[in-house]
Each structure stands twice: as structure tokens, then as C-alpha cells.
Design a protein around this motif. Structure first.
Motif, PDB file in Angstrom:
ATOM      1  N   PHE A 200      25.970  58.438  89.107  1.00  7.73           N
ATOM      2  CA  PHE A 200      27.316  58.985  89.047  1.00  7.73           C
ATOM      3  C   PHE A 200      28.279  57.971  88.438  1.00  7.73           C
ATOM      4  N   ILE A 201      28.164  56.720  88.876  1.00  6.50           N
ATOM      5  CA  ILE A 201      29.024  55.660  88.349  1.00  6.50           C
ATOM      6  C   ILE A 201      28.775  55.487  86.851  1.00  6.50           C
ATOM      7  N   SER A 202      27.514  55.526  86.431  1.00 10.13           N
ATOM      8  CA  SER A 202      27.191  55.377  85.008  1.00 10.13           C
ATOM      9  C   SER A 202      27.794  56.510  84.180  1.00 10.13           C
ATOM     10  N   VAL A 203      27.687  57.735  84.685  1.00  9.65           N
ATOM     11  CA  VAL A 203      28.237  58.879  83.964  1.00  9.65           C
ATOM     12  C   VAL A 203      29.765  58.786  83.930  1.00  9.65           C
ATOM     13  N   PHE A 204      30.382  58.377  85.028  1.00  4.61           N
ATOM     14  CA  PHE A 204      31.834  58.234  85.069  1.00  4.61           C
ATOM     15  C   PHE A 204      32.306  57.177  84.068  1.00  4.61           C
ATOM     16  N   GLN A 205      31.594  56.049  84.010  1.00  7.00           N
ATOM     17  CA  GLN A 205      31.930  55.005  83.039  1.00  7.00           C
ATOM     18  C   GLN A 205      31.788  55.532  81.615  1.00  7.00           C
ATOM     19  N   LEU A 206      30.766  56.332  81.388  1.00  7.10           N
ATOM     20  CA  LEU A 206      30.551  56.906  80.067  1.00  7.10           C
ATOM     21  C   LEU A 206      31.686  57.851  79.682  1.00  7.10           C
ATOM     22  N   ILE A 207      32.145  58.652  80.621  1.00  9.53           N
ATOM     23  CA  ILE A 207      33.275  59.554  80.373  1.00  9.53           C
ATOM     24  C   ILE A 207      34.537  58.750  80.057  1.00  9.53           C
ATOM     25  N   LEU A 208      34.773  57.691  80.824  1.00  6.94           N
ATOM     26  CA  LEU A 208      35.940  56.843  80.553  1.00  6.94           C
ATOM     27  C   LEU A 208      35.869  56.233  79.159  1.00  6.94           C
ATOM     28  N   GLN A 209      34.709  55.730  78.783  1.00  4.53           N
ATOM     29  CA  GLN A 209      34.581  55.107  77.464  1.00  4.53           C
ATOM     30  C   GLN A 209      34.712  56.127  76.346  1.00  4.53           C
ATOM     31  N   ALA A 210      34.197  57.320  76.555  1.00  3.48           N
ATOM     32  CA  ALA A 210      34.375  58.367  75.548  1.00  3.48           C
ATOM     33  C   ALA A 210      35.861  58.693  75.403  1.00  3.48           C
ATOM     34  N   GLY A 211      36.588  58.705  76.506  1.00  4.86           N
ATOM     35  CA  GLY A 211      38.033  58.918  76.446  1.00  4.86           C
ATOM     36  C   GLY A 211      38.740  57.814  75.699  1.00  4.86           C
ATOM     37  N   VAL A 212      38.303  56.580  75.889  1.00  3.42           N
ATOM     38  CA  VAL A 212      38.891  55.447  75.174  1.00  3.42           C
ATOM     39  C   VAL A 212      38.680  55.611  73.668  1.00  3.42           C
ATOM     40  N   VAL A 213      37.470  55.984  73.272  1.00  3.74           N
ATOM     41  CA  VAL A 213      37.186  56.181  71.847  1.00  3.74           C
ATOM     42  C   VAL A 213      38.043  57.321  71.298  1.00  3.74           C
ATOM     43  N   PHE A 214      38.170  58.401  72.053  1.00  2.62           N
ATOM     44  CA  PHE A 214      38.965  59.546  71.620  1.00  2.62           C
ATOM     45  C   PHE A 214      40.427  59.150  71.404  1.00  2.62           C
ATOM     46  N   TYR A 215      41.024  58.477  72.389  1.00  4.37           N
ATOM     47  CA  TYR A 215      42.431  58.101  72.257  1.00  4.37           C
ATOM     48  C   TYR A 215      42.634  57.003  71.214  1.00  4.37           C
ATOM     49  N   ALA A 216      41.670  56.130  71.044  1.00  5.24           N
ATOM     50  CA  ALA A 216      41.770  55.127  69.987  1.00  5.24           C
ATOM     51  C   ALA A 216      41.771  55.812  68.618  1.00  5.24           C
ATOM     52  N   TYR A 217      40.948  56.828  68.472  1.00  6.03           N
ATOM     53  CA  TYR A 217      40.927  57.585  67.224  1.00  6.03           C
ATOM     54  C   TYR A 217      42.264  58.297  66.999  1.00  6.03           C
ATOM     55  N   ARG A 218      42.842  58.857  68.065  1.00  4.12           N
ATOM     56  CA  ARG A 218      44.140  59.517  67.949  1.00  4.12           C
ATOM     57  C   ARG A 218      45.230  58.533  67.533  1.00  4.12           C
ATOM     58  N   VAL A 219      45.177  57.328  68.087  1.00  2.00           N
ATOM     59  CA  VAL A 219      46.156  56.304  67.693  1.00  2.00           C
ATOM     60  C   VAL A 219      45.980  55.981  66.212  1.00  2.00           C
ATOM     61  N   THR A 220      44.758  55.912  65.743  1.00  2.00           N
ATOM     62  CA  THR A 220      44.507  55.643  64.330  1.00  2.00           C
ATOM     63  C   THR A 220      45.081  56.752  63.456  1.00  2.00           C
ATOM     64  N   ARG A 221      44.938  57.979  63.894  1.00  2.00           N
ATOM     65  CA  ARG A 221      45.489  59.099  63.117  1.00  2.00           C
ATOM     66  C   ARG A 221      47.015  59.019  63.051  1.00  2.00           C
ATOM     67  N   LEU A 222      47.628  58.502  64.106  1.00  2.00           N
ATOM     68  CA  LEU A 222      49.088  58.411  64.137  1.00  2.00           C
ATOM     69  C   LEU A 222      49.626  57.195  63.386  1.00  2.00           C
ATOM     70  N   THR A 223      48.916  56.083  63.479  1.00  2.07           N
ATOM     71  CA  THR A 223      49.440  54.832  62.928  1.00  2.07           C
ATOM     72  C   THR A 223      48.818  54.439  61.596  1.00  2.07           C
ATOM     73  N   GLY A 224      47.713  55.044  61.264  1.00  4.53           N
ATOM     74  CA  GLY A 224      47.003  54.652  60.058  1.00  4.53           C
ATOM     75  C   GLY A 224      45.888  53.678  60.404  1.00  4.53           C
ATOM     76  N   SER A 225      45.038  53.465  59.453  1.00  4.61           N
ATOM     77  CA  SER A 225      43.867  52.625  59.682  1.00  4.61           C
ATOM     78  C   SER A 225      44.054  51.277  58.996  1.00  4.61           C
ATOM     79  N   PHE A 226      43.725  50.236  59.708  1.00  3.06           N
ATOM     80  CA  PHE A 226      43.665  48.913  59.121  1.00  3.06           C
ATOM     81  C   PHE A 226      42.456  48.214  59.719  1.00  3.06           C
ATOM     82  N   ARG A 227      42.020  47.169  59.088  1.00  3.94           N
ATOM     83  CA  ARG A 227      40.722  46.576  59.410  1.00  3.94           C
ATOM     84  C   ARG A 227      40.569  46.185  60.874  1.00  3.94           C
ATOM     85  N   ALA A 228      41.546  45.523  61.454  1.00  4.04           N
ATOM     86  CA  ALA A 228      41.421  45.065  62.844  1.00  4.04           C
ATOM     87  C   ALA A 228      41.289  46.254  63.795  1.00  4.04           C
TER      88      ALA A 228
END
Length: 115
Positions: A12-40
């Protein structure tokens, strides 16, 4: 032998961590769409994605282990050690998720605000 409750809790903990990390990737991608992409920022998103893939592979590999091998592995490390490690990982995952969610909301609000 390790109790099935302990194994279920660790899954359960592993799946919960996986869901959290997938959310991080999703919101990081959304930030990229809003701010633009740069190398860092692209490298940071790539790192989040690789960590998520690593957790998926780890979960699949642990699910494929026979119960007796998994029990022996947990016994060798120690249940308390695994639980404490998982609590720290979940706390870091929640902080990272909330931070990325906050960034996404902040940039969304800035892009909607009139000049």
C-alpha cells in the motif's frame, strides 16, 4: 515469517508513493506548459519521471517475488526499519507533491491575472 498485514501495508505504501510521484510528474509537466521549457527544468522533470519509473519497476519486481523470498527479504532488513524508511519517503513524497501542486497553481493564477 512476516505477517501478511506487514506485506500488504508495504505494498500500500509503495502504491501510495507511486501515486504521489505520478502527481509530481503531472504537475511538473503542467508548470512546463505554463512557463515554457528550459534545460534545467526539463532535467528536473526527467529526474522525476525516472524516479517514478524506478518505483514502478521496484513494485513489479517485488510483486513477482515468491512470498517466502519476500518474507526473508523483509526479515533481513527488519520490519521497523522498512516502516520508518517508508514513513520518511512518504513525507518527502507528500512535500514534493504539495510543492509542485503549489507551483502549478501559482503559475496558473499568474497567467490568468490581467496585466
Amino acid at each position: 515469517m512476516v505477517d501478511t498485514v506487514v506485506i500488504s501495508t508495504l505494498y500500500f505504501i509503495s502504491v501510495f508513493q507511486l501515486i504521489l510521484q505520478a502527481g509530481v510528474v503531472f504537475y511538473a509537466y503542467r508548470v512546463t506548459r505554463l512557463t515554457g521549457s528550459f534545460r534545467a527544468w526539463t532535467l528536473i522533470i526527467a529526474a522525476f519521471t525516472l524516479l517514478t519509473v524506478r518505483n514502478v519497476v521496484s513494485l513489479v519486481l517485488s510483486l513477482s517475488l515468491p512470498a517466502d523470498q519476500l518474507g526473508a527479504l523483509i526479515d533481513s532488513v527488519g520490519v521497523v526499519t522498512l516502516i520508518l524508511s517508508s514513513v520518511v519517503n512518504i513525507a518527502a513524497g507528500v512535500a514534493l507533491f504539495l510543492g509542485m501542486f503549489g507551483l502549478a497553481k501559482r503559475f496558473e493564477n499568474q497567467s490568468k491575472a490581467p496585466p
